[in-house]
Design a protein around this motif. Structure first.
Motif, short mmCIF file in Angstrom:
data_model
loop_
_atom_site.label_atom_id
_atom_site.label_comp_id
_atom_site.label_asym_id
_atom_site.label_seq_id
_atom_site.Cartn_x
_atom_site.Cartn_y
_atom_site.Cartn_z
N THR A 97 -11.10 8.66 0.52
CA THR A 97 -10.48 8.50 -0.78
C THR A 97 -10.14 7.03 -1.02
O THR A 97 -10.49 6.45 -2.04
N TRP A 98 -9.45 6.47 -0.05
CA TRP A 98 -9.01 5.07 -0.18
C TRP A 98 -10.19 4.12 -0.24
O TRP A 98 -10.22 3.18 -1.04
N ASN A 99 -11.19 4.36 0.60
CA ASN A 99 -12.34 3.46 0.64
C ASN A 99 -13.09 3.43 -0.69
O ASN A 99 -13.62 2.40 -1.09
N GLY A 100 -13.12 4.58 -1.36
CA GLY A 100 -13.74 4.63 -2.68
C GLY A 100 -13.05 3.66 -3.64
O GLY A 100 -13.70 2.97 -4.42
N LEU A 101 -11.74 3.62 -3.55
CA LEU A 101 -10.97 2.71 -4.41
C LEU A 101 -11.21 1.25 -4.02
O LEU A 101 -11.44 0.40 -4.88
N VAL A 102 -11.16 0.98 -2.72
CA VAL A 102 -11.38 -0.39 -2.25
C VAL A 102 -12.73 -0.89 -2.76
O VAL A 102 -12.86 -1.99 -3.31
N SER A 103 -13.72 -0.03 -2.58
CA SER A 103 -15.08 -0.40 -2.97
C SER A 103 -15.18 -0.72 -4.46
O SER A 103 -15.80 -1.70 -4.85
N GLY A 104 -14.55 0.13 -5.28
CA GLY A 104 -14.59 -0.10 -6.73
C GLY A 104 -13.93 -1.41 -7.11
O GLY A 104 -14.50 -2.22 -7.84
N TYR A 105 -12.72 -1.62 -6.61
CA TYR A 105 -12.01 -2.87 -6.92
C TYR A 105 -12.83 -4.07 -6.51
O TYR A 105 -12.98 -5.03 -7.25
N ALA A 106 -13.38 -4.01 -5.30
CA ALA A 106 -14.14 -5.15 -4.79
C ALA A 106 -15.38 -5.40 -5.64
O ALA A 106 -15.71 -6.53 -5.97
N MET A 107 -16.05 -4.29 -6.03
CA MET A 107 -17.27 -4.41 -6.81
C MET A 107 -17.01 -5.05 -8.17
O MET A 107 -17.85 -5.78 -8.69
N TRP A 108 -15.84 -4.75 -8.73
CA TRP A 108 -15.52 -5.30 -10.05
C TRP A 108 -14.87 -6.68 -9.95
O TRP A 108 -14.23 -7.15 -10.89
N GLY A 109 -15.00 -7.29 -8.80
CA GLY A 109 -14.48 -8.64 -8.63
C GLY A 109 -12.97 -8.71 -8.49
O GLY A 109 -12.39 -9.77 -8.60
N ARG A 110 -12.33 -7.55 -8.27
CA ARG A 110 -10.86 -7.56 -8.16
C ARG A 110 -10.47 -7.50 -6.69
O ARG A 110 -9.95 -6.51 -6.18
N HIS A 111 -10.70 -8.64 -6.03
CA HIS A 111 -10.49 -8.69 -4.58
C HIS A 111 -9.05 -8.51 -4.19
O HIS A 111 -8.74 -7.95 -3.16
N LYS A 112 -8.17 -9.02 -5.06
CA LYS A 112 -6.74 -8.90 -4.74
C LYS A 112 -6.34 -7.44 -4.64
O LYS A 112 -5.70 -7.03 -3.68
N GLU A 113 -6.75 -6.65 -5.66
CA GLU A 113 -6.40 -5.23 -5.64
C GLU A 113 -7.08 -4.53 -4.47
O GLU A 113 -6.49 -3.65 -3.85
N ALA A 114 -8.32 -4.94 -4.18
CA ALA A 114 -9.04 -4.32 -3.07
C ALA A 114 -8.29 -4.56 -1.77
O ALA A 114 -8.07 -3.63 -0.98
N LEU A 115 -7.86 -5.80 -1.58
CA LEU A 115 -7.14 -6.14 -0.36
C LEU A 115 -5.80 -5.40 -0.31
O LEU A 115 -5.41 -4.87 0.74
N SER A 116 -5.13 -5.33 -1.45
CA SER A 116 -3.82 -4.65 -1.41
C SER A 116 -4.01 -3.16 -1.20
O SER A 116 -3.14 -2.50 -0.63
N THR A 117 -5.17 -2.62 -1.64
CA THR A 117 -5.44 -1.21 -1.36
C THR A 117 -5.60 -1.00 0.14
O THR A 117 -5.14 0.01 0.69
N ILE A 118 -6.22 -1.97 0.80
CA ILE A 118 -6.34 -1.87 2.26
C ILE A 118 -4.95 -1.84 2.89
O ILE A 118 -4.69 -1.07 3.82
N HIS A 119 -4.05 -2.64 2.32
CA HIS A 119 -2.68 -2.61 2.84
C HIS A 119 -2.00 -1.27 2.54
O HIS A 119 -1.22 -0.76 3.34
N ARG A 120 -2.34 -0.71 1.36
CA ARG A 120 -1.76 0.60 1.00
C ARG A 120 -2.23 1.68 1.96
O ARG A 120 -1.49 2.63 2.22
N ILE A 121 -3.48 1.53 2.46
CA ILE A 121 -3.97 2.51 3.44
C ILE A 121 -3.03 2.53 4.65
O ILE A 121 -2.63 3.59 5.13
N LYS A 122 -2.66 1.32 5.07
CA LYS A 122 -1.77 1.23 6.23
C LYS A 122 -0.44 1.89 5.96
O LYS A 122 0.06 2.64 6.79
N SER A 123 0.11 1.63 4.77
CA SER A 123 1.44 2.22 4.52
C SER A 123 1.36 3.72 4.34
O SER A 123 2.37 4.41 4.45
N SER A 124 0.15 4.25 4.06
CA SER A 124 0.05 5.72 3.95
C SER A 124 -0.11 6.36 5.33
O SER A 124 -0.26 7.58 5.44
N GLY A 125 -0.11 5.53 6.36
CA GLY A 125 -0.17 6.08 7.72
C GLY A 125 -1.56 6.14 8.31
O GLY A 125 -1.76 6.60 9.42
N LEU A 126 -2.56 5.68 7.55
CA LEU A 126 -3.93 5.66 8.08
C LEU A 126 -4.29 4.22 8.49
O LEU A 126 -3.58 3.28 8.13
#
Length: 617
Positions: A177-206
DNA sequence: CTAGGGTTAG
């Protein structure tokens, strides 16, 4: 395909579960494969059998119905999977209605999920959502499919909303689920959101995995943001996530984009150690990296070692030959490819035609252009037409190029007029150039390159009023000449030379060396080309200005610091000016040194006073 | 039945 068609038409196919007998006949391995255990390859095969023979499928479906057979959800699912992978929306829709007509429950978890996935992958989000809403039991797969669908379309509000509502169903988002989001953000040039999504993965316990990071790195690469690709790769390593061959292939693309030969070679070593060289994507990436970083020989070596060459690897190597001005060799590689039974595609012909234009092979170019549609049933695209204009124009057939543009079936776009304008500049045809420029200023008023080319032509003929007029035109259109820079890597440091930025710390020494060099070059016949200066100033000032061009400084710096025998590799972000191009040829002659230059348009390889671009660029 | 990968282009 013929064989597959025959299979589809034979009557014994008609036993249900749907399609299974066909698959069994096609499958080499086992006669007892259960429908649910079909491998991806087999599903693909089924898809191929659907392709081009859909009427046959429909007939069979009808026959089965008449015979009173009922398809079950798993058979429907495997057909849908095949259809999804091959992007046959029409067929997918047919199957959807077949499901509805035949009283099969499209709300079934399996059927529903594969329908959602099919619609998502075929760009039908609303249909996907309709199926999704009606599903009684939604599992995480359906959620993931839809979320990634929104994410890939850049509809992040919807994707995030869905993510929030997963919990309400008592389901936890997983890494996919999370990777789908990361991928979309990154693809649309929104690296900041993609990176923060990676951080959100961590806070969700994964824990973000290699896929999460690869998605981020790949997004940067797709947006030509290669520096960030490399930056995030380092960050990934700091998080102790190991790269796999997918990560490596993207990194190679980043190295190619930045012409980072040394970094690329490092990665090549890593690939050999880890066995990634066996991966066809990595091998193709290596060819591309070496080709774009100026080491044709290594590109060729990698290519020759590939055991199972794919169309892409052939294409990549043909392009490498083309880039280095080996047009004839590109064509013989094409013959070798056909001999190996590989069918060319549109990209093959772009590569071939570009090889012809870099080597002035007009007759061969025409032949290939014609054979595309007649022998291979590939319709030429605007790129192919543009290559032809370029080929004719550079070879000084400007009238033919003009006629070609007038008679081509597609509307000429900026690439066509751009190619024509560049040819006009080479052959100093002001009348044709003005027509091309008029079109270009309309089609892409904000591209400074077109104005610069025209100014070049006007200043050649001392038409300073027109140069000024163009400068005003640029100003009024709000066109800014972007930053111009060249750089060179010495050991581990990158040395930037820019007209606007700070001068290099060794600027004094570099200019001193350059003056010497020019003195030696003049003895061999070098004459500064003052038409490259667009200011109406006196000749001495113009010659001074020419010496400050960033590529000359970078090459000179390279000559001062090179290890003997090593070629010099300079990267420039805009088109090299014709004086610098001539100068580089003389520099290679005077210092007996290979100079490789990547400019904003193409690659130049200077050796013994010659350049692989045959002076056309 | 769900996620990440290569090639062309003035």
């Amino acid at each position: 395909m013929g064989e597959v068609l025959r299979l589809w038409n034979c009557s014994e196919v008609c036993s249900f579960p749907l399609l299974r007998p066909t698959v069994l006949q096609l499958s080499k391995h086992s006669k007892h494969v259960a429908n649910s255990e079909l491998s991806k390859k087999e599903s693909k095969f089924m898809g191929h059998s659907l392709h081009g023979s859909y009427e046959a499928v429909q007939a069979i479906l009808q026959k089965m119905q008449d015979a009173g057979f009922k398809p079950n959800s798993s058979s429907i699912t495997s057909v849908l999977q095949a259809v999804t992978e091959l992007c046959f929306l029409k067929h997918g829709k047919e199957i959807h209605s077949f499901v509805l007509r035949n009283g099969l429950d499209d709300y079934d978890v399996y059927v529903g999920t594969s329908l959602v996935d099919m619609y998502v992958k075929n760009n039908c989000l609303s249909s996907a959502q309709n199926v999704f809403i009606n599903m009684k039991n939604k599992n995480i797969f359906a959620w993931n499919s839809l979320i990634s669908g929104y994410s890939f379309k850049g509809l992040f509000e919807d994707a995030e909303r869905l993510l929030d509502s997963i919990g309400e169903e008592g389901i936890k988002p997983n890494l996919v689920t999370w990777n789908g989001l990361v991928s979309g953000y990154a693809m649309w040039g929104r690296h900041k959101e993609a990176l923060s999504t990676i951080h959100r993965i961590k806070s969700s316990g994964l824990t973000p995995n290699v896929v999460s990071w690869t998605a981020l790195i790949s997004g940067c690469s797709q947006n030509e943001n290669y520096a960030d690709s490399l930056k995030f790769f380092i960050q990934m390593q700091e998080e102790c996530i190991r790269a796999n061959s997918a990560t490596i292939s993207i990194l190679l693309k980043a190295c190619a984009g930045l012409s980072l030969l040394h970094k690329g070679e490092e990665i090549h070593c890593l690939c050999i150690r880890k066995g990634f060289v066996e991966d066809i994507f990595v091998a193709t990436g290596l060819i591309n990296m070496y080709s774009k970083s100026g080491k044709f020989k290594s590109a060729h070596e990698v290519f020759r070692k590939i055991k199972n060459k794919t169309l892409a690897s052939w294409n990549c190597m043909i392009m490498a030959f083309a880039t280095y001005g080996f047009g004839k060799e590109a064509i013989s590689l094409f013959d070798e490819m056909r001999g190996a039974g590989v069918q060319p595609d549109a990209i093959t012909f772009t590569a071939l035609l570009s090889g012809c234009k870099n080597s002035g092979l007009v007759d061969e170019g025409w032949k290939l252009f014609d054979s595309m549609s007649t022998d291979y049933n590939i319709a030429p695209t605007i790129e192919h037409f543009s290559c032809m204009v370029d080929l004719l124009g550079r070879a000084s057939y400007l009238d033919e190029a003009w006629d070609f543009i007038q008679t081509m079936p597609l509307k000429p776009d900026a690439t066509i007029w751009g190619a024509f304008l560049a040819s006009c500049r080479i052959h100093k045809n002001l009348a044709f150039a003005e027509i091309a420029a008029k079109n270009l200023f309309k089609l892409e008023p904000h591209n400074p390159a077109n104005y610069v080319l025209m100014m070049n032509l006007y200043s050649m003929s001392n038409r300073w009023d027109d140069v000024e007029r163009l400068k005003d035109l640029m100003k009024n259109a709000g066109v800014k000449n972007g930053l111009v820079w060249s750089w060179i890597q010495i050991d581990q440091a990158i040395h930037m030379f820019s007209a606007e930025g700070k001068p290099h710390t060794d600027a004094g020494k570099i200019y001193f060396e350059l003056y010497h060099l020019v003195h030696e070059m003049k003895k061999l016949g070098y004459e500064p080309d003052i038409s490259c200066v667009h200011q109406n100033i006196d000749e001495v000032e113009k010659k001074k200005l020419l010496l400050s061009h960033t590529e000359k400084l970078a090459i000179t710096f390279g000559l001062m610091n090179r290890k003997s025998g090593e070629p010099i590799r300079v990267i420039k972000n805009t088109r090299v000016c014709s004086d610098c191009h001539t100068a580089a040829k003389y520099m290679s002659l005077v210092r007996k040194c290979e100079i490789f230059m990547k400019d904003g348009i193409r690659f130049h390889h200077f050796r013994e006073g010659e350049c692989t671009c045959n002076d056309c660029w």
